[in-house]
Motif scaffolding. Structure first.
Motif, mmCIF file in Angstrom:
data_model
loop_
_atom_site.group_PDB
_atom_site.id
_atom_site.type_symbol
_atom_site.label_atom_id
_atom_site.label_comp_id
_atom_site.label_asym_id
_atom_site.label_seq_id
_atom_site.Cartn_x
_atom_site.Cartn_y
_atom_site.Cartn_z
ATOM 1 N N LEU A 111 57.275 70.101 59.258
ATOM 2 C CA LEU A 111 58.148 71.150 58.727
ATOM 3 C C LEU A 111 57.994 72.469 59.477
ATOM 4 O O LEU A 111 58.984 73.146 59.761
ATOM 5 N N LEU A 112 56.771 72.828 59.807
ATOM 6 C CA LEU A 112 56.564 74.063 60.562
ATOM 7 C C LEU A 112 57.235 74.016 61.928
ATOM 8 O O LEU A 112 57.778 75.013 62.395
ATOM 9 N N LEU A 113 57.200 72.864 62.566
ATOM 10 C CA LEU A 113 57.850 72.722 63.870
ATOM 11 C C LEU A 113 59.370 72.779 63.750
ATOM 12 O O LEU A 113 60.044 73.314 64.634
ATOM 13 N N LEU A 114 59.922 72.241 62.690
ATOM 14 C CA LEU A 114 61.381 72.207 62.537
ATOM 15 C C LEU A 114 61.972 73.512 62.036
ATOM 16 O O LEU A 114 63.108 73.836 62.372
ATOM 17 N N ILE A 115 61.243 74.251 61.226
ATOM 18 C CA ILE A 115 61.824 75.412 60.553
ATOM 19 C C ILE A 115 62.100 76.584 61.502
ATOM 20 O O ILE A 115 62.949 77.404 61.206
#
Length: 125
Positions: A111-115
């Motif tokens: 999620l951190l990479l996508l957000i």
């Protein structure tokens, strides 16, 4: 930089599939006489996790917008499932196993990479 984040997110999605599905498909039994490995392909949830996770990874490698949205929705849903299961136990006496913390960490990193806005804008096909 955003392309690298997307590729790392795809690798994390594959790692999640390997950990989540691999740990539940393989049932390793050992006793003093022999070691046996049993495969269980009957669980529908494992098939859904494998298909959707690999579809997300392939879509992210191609930088498709649908893969970004599907990855965001699927990881948020899986995080909800993990947190609600831990929350339902409501006790420090029954902490989940290390594999649950590993899955939580993989989903959180994903999620951190996508957000990041650059990662979102790089998935524009």
């Amino acid at each position: 930089m955003a392309r690298t984040r997307i590729l790392i997110a795809a690798a994390v999605a594959v790692a999640y599939v390997v950990v989540a599905v691999g740990s539940s498909l393989l049932n390793i039994s050992a006793n003093s006489d022999h070691l046996s490995v049993n495969l269980s392909f009957s669980q529908l949830t494992n098939w859904l996790i494998a298909i959707i996770g690999l579809l997300i990874a392939i879509g992210l490698c191609g930088r498709y917008a649908w893969a970004w949205w599907l990855g965001l929705a699927a990881s948020a849903f899986q995080l909800y499932r993990l947190v609600s299961r831990v929350w339902a136990q409501n006790s420090l006496n029954h902490l989940p196993g290390m594999h649950v913390f590993l899955l939580f960490g993989l989903l959180f990193i994903f999620l951190l990479l996508l957000i990041s806005p650059k990662a979102m804008s790089s998935c524009n096909r």
